[in-house]
Design a protein around this motif. Structure first.
Motif, short mmCIF file in Angstrom:
data_model
loop_
_atom_site.label_atom_id
_atom_site.label_comp_id
_atom_site.label_asym_id
_atom_site.label_seq_id
_atom_site.Cartn_x
_atom_site.Cartn_y
_atom_site.Cartn_z
N MET A 1 -4.17 11.44 4.94
CA MET A 1 -4.18 10.03 5.28
C MET A 1 -5.63 9.56 5.48
O MET A 1 -6.49 10.35 5.87
CB MET A 1 -3.39 9.77 6.56
N HIS A 2 -5.88 8.29 5.21
CA HIS A 2 -7.24 7.77 5.25
C HIS A 2 -7.35 6.56 6.17
O HIS A 2 -6.35 5.97 6.58
CB HIS A 2 -7.70 7.38 3.84
N THR A 3 -8.59 6.19 6.46
CA THR A 3 -8.87 5.00 7.27
C THR A 3 -9.86 4.12 6.52
O THR A 3 -10.40 4.48 5.48
CB THR A 3 -9.47 5.39 8.63
N ILE A 4 -10.10 2.95 7.08
CA ILE A 4 -11.12 2.03 6.57
C ILE A 4 -12.43 2.33 7.29
O ILE A 4 -12.43 2.56 8.51
CB ILE A 4 -10.70 0.57 6.81
N ASP A 5 -13.52 2.33 6.56
CA ASP A 5 -14.83 2.56 7.16
C ASP A 5 -15.02 1.58 8.33
O ASP A 5 -14.95 0.36 8.13
CB ASP A 5 -15.91 2.35 6.10
N PRO A 6 -15.24 2.07 9.53
CA PRO A 6 -15.41 1.17 10.68
C PRO A 6 -16.55 0.17 10.50
O PRO A 6 -16.54 -0.90 11.13
CB PRO A 6 -15.70 2.13 11.84
N ALA A 7 -17.51 0.51 9.61
CA ALA A 7 -18.63 -0.40 9.37
C ALA A 7 -18.32 -1.46 8.32
O ALA A 7 -19.13 -2.36 8.09
CB ALA A 7 -19.86 0.40 8.94
N ALA A 8 -17.15 -1.36 7.68
CA ALA A 8 -16.78 -2.33 6.66
C ALA A 8 -16.66 -3.73 7.26
O ALA A 8 -16.15 -3.89 8.37
CB ALA A 8 -15.47 -1.92 6.01
N ARG A 9 -17.12 -4.72 6.50
CA ARG A 9 -17.03 -6.10 6.96
C ARG A 9 -15.88 -6.80 6.27
O ARG A 9 -16.06 -7.64 5.39
CB ARG A 9 -18.35 -6.82 6.71
N LEU A 10 -14.68 -6.42 6.68
CA LEU A 10 -13.49 -6.99 6.06
C LEU A 10 -13.37 -8.48 6.33
O LEU A 10 -13.69 -8.96 7.42
CB LEU A 10 -12.23 -6.29 6.57
N LYS A 11 -12.88 -9.18 5.31
CA LYS A 11 -12.59 -10.60 5.46
C LYS A 11 -11.15 -10.93 5.07
O LYS A 11 -10.67 -12.03 5.36
CB LYS A 11 -13.55 -11.43 4.60
N LEU A 12 -10.46 -9.98 4.40
CA LEU A 12 -9.11 -10.25 3.92
C LEU A 12 -8.32 -8.95 3.88
O LEU A 12 -8.81 -7.93 3.37
CB LEU A 12 -9.15 -10.90 2.53
N VAL A 13 -7.10 -8.99 4.40
CA VAL A 13 -6.16 -7.88 4.32
C VAL A 13 -4.87 -8.41 3.71
O VAL A 13 -4.22 -9.30 4.27
CB VAL A 13 -5.86 -7.27 5.70
N ALA A 14 -4.51 -7.89 2.52
CA ALA A 14 -3.28 -8.30 1.84
C ALA A 14 -2.26 -7.18 1.92
O ALA A 14 -2.57 -6.02 1.62
CB ALA A 14 -3.57 -8.64 0.38
N VAL A 15 -1.04 -7.52 2.32
CA VAL A 15 -0.01 -6.49 2.50
C VAL A 15 1.26 -6.87 1.75
O VAL A 15 1.75 -7.99 1.85
CB VAL A 15 0.32 -6.28 3.99
N ASP A 16 1.77 -5.93 0.97
CA ASP A 16 3.12 -6.04 0.45
C ASP A 16 4.08 -5.97 1.63
O ASP A 16 3.71 -5.50 2.71
CB ASP A 16 3.37 -4.90 -0.55
N MET A 17 5.30 -6.38 1.41
CA MET A 17 6.27 -6.41 2.51
C MET A 17 7.20 -5.20 2.49
O MET A 17 7.02 -4.25 3.23
CB MET A 17 7.06 -7.72 2.47
N ASP A 18 8.21 -5.23 1.63
CA ASP A 18 9.22 -4.17 1.61
C ASP A 18 8.61 -2.83 1.21
O ASP A 18 7.93 -2.72 0.20
CB ASP A 18 10.35 -4.53 0.64
N GLY A 19 8.85 -1.82 2.04
CA GLY A 19 8.33 -0.50 1.75
C GLY A 19 6.88 -0.32 2.14
O GLY A 19 6.32 0.77 2.00
N THR A 20 6.26 -1.39 2.66
CA THR A 20 4.84 -1.33 3.03
C THR A 20 4.63 -1.81 4.46
O THR A 20 4.41 -1.02 5.37
CB THR A 20 4.00 -2.17 2.05
N PHE A 21 4.69 -3.11 4.67
CA PHE A 21 4.44 -3.67 6.00
C PHE A 21 5.68 -3.63 6.88
O PHE A 21 5.58 -3.37 8.09
CB PHE A 21 3.94 -5.11 5.87
N LEU A 22 6.84 -3.87 6.28
CA LEU A 22 8.08 -3.84 7.05
C LEU A 22 8.46 -2.41 7.39
O LEU A 22 8.15 -1.48 6.66
CB LEU A 22 9.21 -4.51 6.27
N ASP A 23 9.16 -2.24 8.50
CA ASP A 23 9.57 -0.89 8.91
C ASP A 23 10.79 -0.43 8.12
O ASP A 23 11.25 -1.11 7.19
CB ASP A 23 9.81 -0.84 10.42
N GLY A 24 11.32 0.71 8.49
CA GLY A 24 12.45 1.27 7.76
C GLY A 24 13.70 0.42 7.81
O GLY A 24 14.58 0.56 6.95
N ALA A 25 13.80 -0.46 8.79
CA ALA A 25 14.94 -1.37 8.92
C ALA A 25 14.67 -2.71 8.26
O ALA A 25 15.48 -3.64 8.38
CB ALA A 25 15.29 -1.57 10.39
#
Length: 271
Positions: A1-25
């Motif tokens: 498993m990986h992480t995002i570089d703590p020094a990264a200057r993120l401005k946008l996070v895009a997430v799929d929903m089903d199977g990604t952001f939503l839980d098993g229910a």
């Protein structure tokens, strides 16, 4: 498993929903709201990117206000009530898909015409209504889909039998036909996908790939992977997505997106 570089200057996070952001229910985890709030406090745009209808997504994330949303598998991008981008299908292939789906009754197939104003269906039976309800909140039942007067941005076929490959093969139209779920086949204009939509949103917000993180699990997320330095496939992802992504996040059933984002917010280089 990986992480995002703590020094990264993120401005946008895009997430799929089903199977990604939503839980098993299929629910948004309770702890998600604080993580999103912390991202927004840092000036990071949180962007749902889904095959779901805009009306559905805007209702799910109503407490966040006018956030950017990529809906209908990238055929429309909204920011509140402002349309950032939309891709309209010509009437002729729409009619061809309507006829093709009507001819596949043995697959228990039902068509959703995704319009700018709302979604349209001919089937009004309870089983079909239950199948589409999690994805389409604004739906109008009509007698004939060929008579709908609206700009159509996507067509989604729910395949009750799950034989999505057979349904996709039956759509012999000059459109892009993709399997977007275990019971879903989508048709849209060629070259239209979540990656294109994300690119249009990045341009409008003047955000680069280096400032972007994306999370996905299914082939309809593939093109998004190329739009972000921090592209994550979920541990439960389709092999094609796992190969395309730069990094891996824990499974959605383990709230993997939130684990990665929480580590970034806390400046940790491990989960």
């Amino acid at each position: 498993m990986h992480t995002i570089d703590p020094a990264a200057r993120l401005k946008l996070v895009a997430v799929d929903m089903d199977g990604t952001f939503l839980d098993g229910a299929g629910m948004i985890p309770d702890e998600a709201w604080q993580v999103i709030a912390d991202l927004q406090e840092r000036g990071v745009h949180f962007v749902p990117a889904s095959g779901r209808q805009y009306a559905t997504l805007s209702e799910q994330f109503a407490r966040l206000g006018a956030i950017p949303i990529i809906a209908e598998n990238g055929t429309v991008v909204m920011r509140g009530q402002t349309e950032v981008y939309a891709n309209i299908i010509d009437p002729q292939p729409v009619a061809a898909v309507v006829d093709a789906v009507r001819g596949e009754r043995e697959l228990d197939a039902g068509l959703v015409l995704c319009g700018r104003r709302t979604a349209y269906v001919e089937r009004g039976d309870a089983a079909f209504a239950r199948a589409i309800a999690p994805y389409y909140r604004a739906v109008e039942v009509v007698q004939d889909l060929n008579l709908v007067q609206d700009d159509i941005i996507k067509m989604a076929v729910n395949v009750g039998t799950g034989k999505v490959a057979q349904m996709a093969a039956a759509l012999d139209v000059p459109l892009q036909v993709v399997v977007s779920g275990s019971h879903w086949v989508d048709a849209m204009n060629q070259g239209v996908h979540k990656g294109l939509a994300l690119g249009r949103l990045q341009e409008s917000l003047q955000i680069s790939a280096e400032q972007t993180a994306v999370f996905g699990d299914y082939p309809n997320d593939l093109e998004m992977m190329g739009r972000a330095r921090y592209s994550f496939a979920m541990a439960n992802a389709h092999p094609q997505v796992a190969q395309a992504a730069n990094f891996t996040a824990p499974a959605n059933t383990e709230h993997g997106v939130l684990q990665v984002l929480r580590a970034y917010l806390e400046g940790r280089s491990s989960l």
